[in-house]
Design a protein around this motif. Structure first.
Motif, short mmCIF file in Angstrom:
data_model
loop_
_atom_site.label_atom_id
_atom_site.label_comp_id
_atom_site.label_asym_id
_atom_site.label_seq_id
_atom_site.Cartn_x
_atom_site.Cartn_y
_atom_site.Cartn_z
N GLY A 1 -15.30 -1.26 -25.84
CA GLY A 1 -14.66 -2.22 -26.75
C GLY A 1 -15.16 -3.63 -26.50
O GLY A 1 -15.33 -4.43 -27.42
N VAL A 2 -15.44 -3.95 -25.20
CA VAL A 2 -15.91 -5.31 -24.87
C VAL A 2 -17.27 -5.56 -25.51
O VAL A 2 -17.51 -6.63 -26.09
CB VAL A 2 -16.01 -5.51 -23.34
N CYS A 3 -18.16 -4.56 -25.42
CA CYS A 3 -19.50 -4.72 -26.04
C CYS A 3 -19.33 -5.01 -27.53
O CYS A 3 -19.98 -5.90 -28.07
CB CYS A 3 -20.32 -3.44 -25.88
N VAL B 1 -27.23 -2.61 -23.96
CA VAL B 1 -27.99 -2.10 -22.81
C VAL B 1 -27.24 -2.41 -21.52
O VAL B 1 -27.06 -1.56 -20.65
CB VAL B 1 -29.41 -2.74 -22.79
N TRP B 2 -26.75 -3.65 -21.40
CA TRP B 2 -26.08 -4.03 -20.15
C TRP B 2 -24.74 -3.29 -19.98
O TRP B 2 -24.36 -2.92 -18.87
CB TRP B 2 -25.89 -5.54 -20.05
N GLY B 3 -24.07 -3.03 -21.09
CA GLY B 3 -22.82 -2.25 -21.01
C GLY B 3 -23.10 -0.89 -20.38
O GLY B 3 -22.33 -0.41 -19.53
N LEU B 4 -24.22 -0.30 -20.78
CA LEU B 4 -24.60 1.01 -20.24
C LEU B 4 -25.00 0.89 -18.76
O LEU B 4 -24.58 1.70 -17.93
CB LEU B 4 -25.78 1.54 -21.07
N VAL B 5 -25.78 -0.15 -18.45
CA VAL B 5 -26.25 -0.32 -17.07
C VAL B 5 -25.04 -0.49 -16.13
O VAL B 5 -24.95 0.16 -15.08
CB VAL B 5 -27.18 -1.56 -16.95
N MET B 6 -24.08 -1.33 -16.52
CA MET B 6 -22.96 -1.56 -15.60
C MET B 6 -22.16 -0.28 -15.37
O MET B 6 -21.69 -0.01 -14.25
CB MET B 6 -22.08 -2.76 -16.04
N ALA B 7 -22.04 0.55 -16.42
CA ALA B 7 -21.29 1.80 -16.27
C ALA B 7 -22.05 2.78 -15.38
O ALA B 7 -21.45 3.42 -14.50
CB ALA B 7 -21.03 2.41 -17.65
N ILE B 8 -23.37 2.86 -15.58
CA ILE B 8 -24.15 3.80 -14.77
C ILE B 8 -24.10 3.40 -13.29
O ILE B 8 -23.90 4.23 -12.41
CB ILE B 8 -25.62 3.86 -15.29
N VAL B 9 -24.25 2.10 -13.02
CA VAL B 9 -24.25 1.67 -11.62
C VAL B 9 -22.86 1.91 -11.00
O VAL B 9 -22.76 2.35 -9.84
CB VAL B 9 -24.67 0.18 -11.49
N ALA B 10 -21.80 1.68 -11.77
CA ALA B 10 -20.45 1.95 -11.22
C ALA B 10 -20.29 3.44 -10.91
O ALA B 10 -19.66 3.81 -9.91
CB ALA B 10 -19.39 1.48 -12.21
N CYS B 11 -20.87 4.30 -11.76
CA CYS B 11 -20.82 5.74 -11.48
C CYS B 11 -21.55 6.06 -10.17
O CYS B 11 -21.07 6.86 -9.36
CB CYS B 11 -21.48 6.54 -12.60
N ILE B 12 -22.71 5.39 -9.99
CA ILE B 12 -23.47 5.65 -8.76
C ILE B 12 -22.64 5.26 -7.53
O ILE B 12 -22.54 6.01 -6.57
CB ILE B 12 -24.82 4.87 -8.79
N TRP B 13 -21.97 4.11 -7.58
CA TRP B 13 -21.13 3.70 -6.43
C TRP B 13 -20.09 4.77 -6.16
O TRP B 13 -19.83 5.13 -5.02
CB TRP B 13 -20.42 2.38 -6.70
N ASN B 14 -19.48 5.29 -7.23
CA ASN B 14 -18.45 6.30 -7.08
C ASN B 14 -19.00 7.56 -6.42
O ASN B 14 -18.39 8.10 -5.50
CB ASN B 14 -17.90 6.69 -8.46
#
Ligand SMILES: NC(N)=O
Length: 666
Positions: free
Chosen positions: A177-179, A407-420
């Motif tokens: 929604g933010v994007c 693109v950045w919305g996707l990047v931030m989500a992917i990196v947060a998944c990696i941390w998890n």
């Protein structure tokens, strides 16, 4: 991660998707009004990325508050209150306010020395060339990726814990929604959504404060809180605190946390384009005021929130209403930032959990919007326009800006998944961030404030700071704990060593190398960034040609009263920019105010209290809580009431234009 769910999963999806798209709809309305009734069209690249450099200080202050209010501002501040007592919120707030105050100096320098830049990296490129530009793009994007993913990591942990929503669904749905609303509205409309988020944030913080300290049956007053904290210290004394007490500033680990916070906050402010973007969007004459007000207003958020919910978590741990009762929180729950959600649930049941979910969602989305548009500007102006298509048209620039937000919305989500997946939690990331980026803090700040910094100085300072931070961090973890693991590298001493080494080596090397081989430099070079070509009559020449202006006006509405006011302000701003000496007074104010406030917040108040080993009396604790309330009210006045007061004239004109169809100036 262990989870205790007071709310059904539908509430999680409702908040994450429903509120996100509600704000997207609000943004559509705001963009329509802006395009129809103001001089500024969201369809132009300049307006989309810089809000036409015309935003007033109250709204900038509110935007700073909202960009600097992360998930961690609510969760990690409560964690340190839970772990260290009253000293935790103090150091969280004081350690991260000073960078905003100090940034007022940079904001003024940007207006004096590079008044038409879109990003701070354009200054680096102009002064130091391609290699240094890429190195600082690396640090800038690293900062943005750490901050953005940390938002989603903290936000999704709480949504999952309170509602049972799938953590990966939360990570991908929060930015969606933010994007949408950032693409629709650009920077100015994002400020307006930030304003509404800040309003809701303040109301909910006050709701928790009044509940804990005035009405709740389990606590209900500062003196009852004091007694409960005293009992908690007997059962669970705080290691490193005077007599194990929760009500003392003599807290060794809170002090260490404060130093880490000072270093890491410097990186996450000075290297994050979001704060430069707010300076760039400011009116030149009021940028300093906006940052000082924004810093003072932000202080109250972690201080007020954590002095309430972090301490309530300590006080209510033994209450049957506490979600982990009869056990205490596990270390994993503490580090994931769950003390605030658990305290909210214990205090106010389901209502508290919902309020916590909403306040957290507001914090995450308003900061995420700032990150999205900041990164989009870097990718558009510093990569696309500089290296891929220097002759890009404004239409192409705005298309790229829109794509980069997705693109950045996707990047931030992917990196947060990696941390998890690899088991990194909010607490670890919070302590480690600063040592990864700290080396570049002073080199970036000097790029706009010190003409003596050389290219070799900037480059060597940033790179050697990064190396020193990594070495100090890993060596200290190995020396102290005998091995390198997520757990040992996230401890206080290694992260303290890494943060201090990164920032100090960056400072020393950049100064030493620059002084060793000085190079002449004149700020006229950076003042020419994006300057209009000579001999073309534009508003920046100081004489607005009304006819030309109306032809260029994408909204075709220049006979509206709202537009005439905006044009008058733009003329004043252009005069200030053309005559940088006029900003010297603002620069002096920025230096004096930021140094005095920093000295008071980080030295004159806390250090004597630390050294005297004072444990608060009940009366002193009551006064502490009263000051907290007063500060939150002042913060509400700055970030909620001031923007309304400043724009009262605009809304009066707008009302006349919309309701009466009025189109002539007064
Ligand atoms: N923005 C912070 N450091 O809470």
């Amino acid at each position: 991660m262990p989870s205790i769910q007071p709310l059904p999963v539908g509430v999680g999806y409702g908040v994450v998707v429903g509120i996100g798209f509600f704000f997207a709809a609000v943004m559509c309305g705001i963009s329509y009004i802006q395009n129809r009734y103001t001089r500024f069209s969201t369809k132009t690249s300049e307006e989309f990325n810089t809000a036409s450099r015309s935003v007033k200080p109250g709204l900038i202050a509110s935007g700073i508050v909202s960009a600097w209010t992360w998930a961690a501002t609510l969760l990690q501040s409560s964690t340190v209150a839970y772990e260290y007592g009253v000293a935790g919120p103090f150091w969280y707030a004081a350690g991260a306010t000073v960078q905003i105050l100090m940034f007022s100096i940079l904001a003024c320098k940007v207006k004096q020395n590079a008044p038409r830049c879109h990003t701070y990296l354009e200054i680096i490129y102009t002064r130091y060339g391609v290699l240094t530009h890429w190195v600082f793009i690396f640090f800038a994007l690293l900062t943005n990726v750490l901050v953005s993913s940390q938002l989603l990591l903290g936000g999704s942990a709480v949504v999952t814990s309170l509602t049972g929503m799938n953590v990966y669904a939360a990570i991908f749905l929060i930015p969606l929604g933010v994007c949408v609303y950032v693409v629709l509205g650009g920077l100015r409309a994002t400020f307006l959504c930030d304003y509404s988020h800040t309003l809701i944030l303040m109301v909910i913080i006050l709701y928790f404060m009044f509940s804990a300290y005035a009405t709740n049956s389990q606590i209900g007053s500062p003196s009852a809180m004091y007694q409960l904290l005293k009992q908690a210290a007997l059962k669970r004394p705080v290691s490193g605190n005077q007599d194990g007490s929760y009500v003392t500033m003599k807290s060794n680990f809170a002090l260490i946390f404060g130093v880490i916070q000072l270093c890491s906050g410097s990186g996450t402010v000075f290297l994050d384009q979001a704060y430069w973007q707010r300076a760039i969007a400011s009116r030149p004459t009021t940028a300093v005021r906006a940052y000082i007000l924004g810093g003072l207003a932000w202080y109250a958020i972690p201080f007020g929130f954590a002095t309430t919910l972090g301490l309530a978590a300590v006080a209510l741990t033994d209450s049957p209403t506490f979600p982990t009762y009869p056990n205490s929180m596990t270390q994993a729950q503490v580090s994931a930032g769950l003390s605030a959600p658990f305290a909210a649930t214990a205090l106010l049941g389901t209502g508290g959990a919902v309020a916590l979910l909403i306040v957290l969602f507001m914090a995450v989305t308003s900061c995420a919007s700032a990150e999205l548009i900041a990164v989009s500007s870097i990718l558009t102006f510093d990569i696309f326009k500089t290296y891929i298509k220097p002759a890009a048209t404004p239409e192409q620039l705005i298309t790229v800006a829109h794509i980069m937000i997705g693109v950045w919305g996707l990047v931030m989500a992917i990196v947060a998944c990696i941390w998890n997946v690899i088991g990194i939690d909010l607490g670890w990331l919070f302590l480690v961030m600063g040592l990864l980026i700290g080396g570049a803090v002073f080199p970036a700040a000097f790029a706009i404030t010190w003409k003596g910094q050389t290219k070799a100085g900037a480059l060597s300072g940033a790179v050697s700071g990064l190396c020193a931070g990594l070495i100090a961090w890993l060596v200290t973890a190995h020396q102290y704990y005998g091995s390198l693991s997520v757990s040992t590298t996230g401890m206080e001493y290694p992260t303290l060593a890494g943060n201090l080494a990164a920032i100090m080596v960056g400072l020393i090397v950049t100064v030493a190398v620059s002084l060793a081989k000085p190079e002449p430099f004149d700020w006229d070079t950076t003042r020419l960034i994006n300057a209009p070509p000579p001999l073309i009559t534009t508003p920046s020449s100081g004489s607005i040609d009304k006819e030309e202006n109306e032809k260029d006006d994408p909204n075709q509405n220049s006979n509206l009263p709202t537009v005439r006011d905006e044009e008058r302000e733009m003329r004043e701003d252009e005069l200030a920019v053309e005559e940088p000496r006029k900003l010297r007074r603002a620069f002096k104010v920025a230096c004096i105010a930021s140094f005095l406030l920093t000295l008071s917040m980080d030295f004159l108040i806390p250090i004597p209290m630390f050294l005297s080993q004072y444990i608060f009396s009940q009366g002193f604790f009551i006064a502490w809580v009263v000051i907290t309330f007063c500060w939150v009210f002042c913060s509400t006045a700055i970030s909620v009431i001031l923007p309304l007061w400043e724009t009262a004239g605009f809304f009066r004109d707008l009302y006349r234009e919309v309701v009466r169809g009025e189109r002539v100036g007064r």
